[in-house]
Design an enzyme around this catalytic site. Structure first.
Site, short mmCIF file in Angstrom:
data_model
loop_
_atom_site.label_atom_id
_atom_site.label_comp_id
_atom_site.label_asym_id
_atom_site.label_seq_id
_atom_site.Cartn_x
_atom_site.Cartn_y
_atom_site.Cartn_z
N GLU B 326 -5.58 -38.16 -22.57
CA GLU B 326 -5.81 -38.28 -21.13
C GLU B 326 -5.05 -39.50 -20.60
O GLU B 326 -4.31 -39.40 -19.64
CB GLU B 326 -7.32 -38.45 -20.89
CG GLU B 326 -7.71 -38.60 -19.43
CD GLU B 326 -9.16 -39.03 -19.25
OE1 GLU B 326 -9.78 -39.47 -20.24
OE2 GLU B 326 -9.66 -38.94 -18.11
N HIS B 327 -5.24 -40.64 -21.25
CA HIS B 327 -4.53 -41.87 -20.88
C HIS B 327 -3.67 -42.31 -22.06
O HIS B 327 -4.16 -42.37 -23.19
CB HIS B 327 -5.50 -43.02 -20.59
CG HIS B 327 -6.52 -42.70 -19.54
ND1 HIS B 327 -7.81 -42.33 -19.84
CD2 HIS B 327 -6.44 -42.71 -18.19
CE1 HIS B 327 -8.48 -42.13 -18.72
NE2 HIS B 327 -7.69 -42.35 -17.70
N ASP B 360 -6.93 -46.64 -13.01
CA ASP B 360 -8.29 -46.13 -12.75
C ASP B 360 -8.70 -46.41 -11.31
O ASP B 360 -9.50 -45.67 -10.74
CB ASP B 360 -9.29 -46.83 -13.68
CG ASP B 360 -9.18 -46.35 -15.12
OD1 ASP B 360 -8.59 -45.29 -15.33
OD2 ASP B 360 -9.69 -47.05 -16.02
N HIS B 419 6.10 3.64 -4.65
CA HIS B 419 6.83 2.38 -4.51
C HIS B 419 8.27 2.66 -4.10
O HIS B 419 8.83 1.99 -3.24
CB HIS B 419 6.84 1.61 -5.84
CG HIS B 419 5.59 0.83 -6.12
ND1 HIS B 419 4.36 1.44 -6.28
CD2 HIS B 419 5.36 -0.50 -6.27
CE1 HIS B 419 3.45 0.51 -6.51
NE2 HIS B 419 4.03 -0.68 -6.52
#
Lengths: 428, 428
Positions: B326-327, B360, B419
């Site tokens: 995460e960090h 942070d 289509h």
């Protein structure tokens, strides 16, 4: 033919009831999908081979085709077909190529620099449905952004045909994408294989692609069971067509039918600005449906569809935004004025000469889009879906001086003293 | 103090074992969270009030605070604290403001124009944890990108304090964000309330924010039960610090402790290039831990942490990419050369003077980040998280001529005749 509602007669609750779709997930499916996942997790390739026998009616010695086999299959299609796939490839590539750009560094304070950098998701799994419909276009729609993003490993799973191979069109797309292996696995078992890995099939970080309700359920289940993420939840395909007096009813009907032929759970909604447009479109629907190869399917889907009569384009757009359609076609001379009013939709087709099928195949936009109202919070697949954005920051001595006391005060007030100390100790 | 492993002794399996974390979801939690969700779904506000009594020990007459009450609470904090929150606000705003830009239109073929436009997600729900830690910073990290995106309705839920109010810091952030209402609801019941709506609390399209394991479980459950999406799956916070001979061991130890004080399930991993660095950091850890208010908590988290000794920065980065932290803090003079090698991480802190606590709170980057290895496929929260990208396309007569036959061939080969007809009918 289509059920018809007048917008003015609809209160908030009635609108809610009309825009709700696919809200009743089938729990019988969940149990059998969980069982398939467990089998694949425990028995790997052996389980996959036995599922191939059971579901695809084919005995597989090896679970993949290699480059030579792909090449041979790719060469089996006609020159015109190759050319059409190449043009689609080029247009999709051209549009997606512009989707990611380097961002600049921001100095939020003198000496405090912050920026984001893109990194590809390393291993991605692409599920290409097979079975009744063969969808080489889906392989292009997923493979091209994966290539542009720079994903290191692109794992492709597609159910085997009766002969234990894949279809030549899919093979040609693999060749265009320079992917030299394809795994002959379909259904929930393909999702499980890419989520957990087997002897033959690598575990991936993210799984993409549409599929039937088993595939969809497997995707949503593995998302909760593993660290593997998915592109988006998926439901049956849908279109909402807004048409005013300037429309050509035959075009509108053709667009509704193009949606309806996908499957009996497809929904084709017409929102038009007068009852007479609805009547004319219905007449066209009848005559065009009569000569359609998949007419039984399409007729059933139309039973599941409806028309709303609005008093003007604004009201029509209000209903569309409440519905949040996967595909929105605006068949009006006023299309330019409507662009800014579109709040929730997957992909939007503007004007009288822009059929959804153009975007399904070759205009360049992606056809993997949020259904069932997910357009309220999801985007369609793009290069964004294949990258992560990592934030970086660097602080100089000057920067620490600038920002230090702010961090100390905030850490203090949140009661996190070690957070504070990480700054204080550096200021000494 | 920290368990130590030598990278050279680790085989692929051992690395896998070290980087695996939080792989055992607690099913006891699932049952009680499901019960809470069901209660809120059925009894709305009544259920929320009874949960407030049970979990927050407070009798609530009304489930929210209004603008006047928020203003009064906001005025209760000190001028220095206001100023620190304002600086954080400005930096976060400045960095996030650059994240979305208008994209250009691509003409994939003459007469075929494709582009993407951003639209805000209309209604977003922000969960701001309370209880033991009060996190005004989280409100800034979620509220600022929501405001920049232009979300029409921002619903904030945060558990009430004993006095039935919220904390003054959170109130001041609400004021900075010009949000004039806050709902006094915490835990899984807050997530359920925003997912289904109650008499007081509006249903939202996407729910953001960290929380304890009940909140996290509720988010993952409602994602499968409703059309509401979530920012990301979340687990306990973590840091990986890469340190070489140029590092200051006291800074490294301070950064590891800042992570460890979050909670006993936090993980702080040190990857350094010699055993002597590890020894010095350990010594520093001991002395800094001794004087920390939350030392019991931090000591337990360190038991759950470890050191890896790598032979050089490249090996250290290999381990970091396997871990996908995460960090990530890179405490080396060589940080510039390492940026391009970072493949999987949430947010990266470069050099000796860039502590995680700066990011942070106040450097400008977001602190809502993917944990537990999700950085392999998820990005942290940004303005991107609060918008959808809708594709638009317009085709002219010339464009239809250019692209028409390609679409017809591709529709034909996929067996989708309606289509094809949607193009053919327009060419006439």
């Amino acid at each position: 033919m289509l059920k018809t509602y007048a917008y003015q007669d609809l209160d908030a609750q009635a609108i809610q009831a009309l825009v709700n779709r696919n809200t009743d997930p089938n729990h019988a499916i969940q149990d059998s999908v969980l069982q398939i996942i467990e089998e694949v997790k425990q028995h790997g390739d052996v389980a996959l081979k036995s599922f191939a026998q059971k579901f695809d009616k084919v005995e597989l010695e090896q679970l993949y085709l290699d480059a030579a086999e792909i090449e041979a299959l790719a060469n089996s299609i006609s020159r015109d077909q190759m050319r059409a796939l190449e043009i689609a490839f080029q247009n999709i590539y051209k549009f997606h190529q512009t989707q990611v750009r380097r961002e600049r560094t921001v100095e939020t304070m003198p000496g405090v620099s912050c920026w984001r950098e893109l990194r590809p998701i390393e291993k991605v799994g692409l599920y290409i449905p097979g079975g009744s419909a063969v969808l080489p276009s889906t392989l292009l729609m997923l493979g091209i952004p994966a290539r542009i993003a720079g994903c290191r490993e692109i794992v492709v799973c597609s159910p085997p045909q009766n002969n234990g191979k894949i279809n030549g069109f899919v093979a040609y797309c693999l060749k265009l994408l320079r992917i030299d292996k394809v795994y002959l696995v379909g259904g929930a078992q393909a999702v499980a294989a890419m989520a957990f890995g087997t002897e033959s099939i690598p575990k991936v970080n993210k799984i993409f692609g549409p599929g039937n309700q088993f595939v969809t359920k497997a995707k949503s289940l593995i998302q909760g069971m593993t660290d593997v993420s998915i592109d988006m939840p998926a439901g049956p395909s849908e279109v909402l067509v807004i048409a005013d007096e300037s429309c050509t009813p035959a075009y509108v009907a053709a667009d509704l039918l193009a949606q309806a032929e996908h499957g009996i759970d497809s929904q084709a909604v017409l929102v038009c600005t007068s009852a007479s447009i609805a009547a004319e479109v219905n007449k066209e629907l009848e005559s065009q449906l009569a000569i359609l190869p998949r007419k039984e399917l399409a007729a059933k889907a139309l039973k599941n569809s409806y028309t709303v009569i609005a008093k003007d384009l604004q009201e029509a757009m209000d209903f569309s935004n409440a519905y949040a359609p996967e595909h929105l076609i605006i068949e009006s001379d006023q299309w330019k004025a409507m662009v800014n009013k579109v709040q929730h939709a997957g992909s939007v087709f503007l004007g009288h000469l822009t059929p959804e099928s153009a975007g399904d195949y070759a205009s360049g936009t992606n056809h993997t889009l949020p259904t069932s109202g997910y357009a309220r919070s999801y985007s369609g697949v793009s290069v964004d879906s294949f990258v992560k954005k990592i934030t970086f920051q660097h602080i100089t001595e000057q920067g620490l001086e600038q920002i230090g006391s702010t961090v100390e005060i905030l850490a203090e007030l949140e009661g996190l003293h070690a957070h504070k100390n990480a700054v204080t100790i550096r200021k000494k």
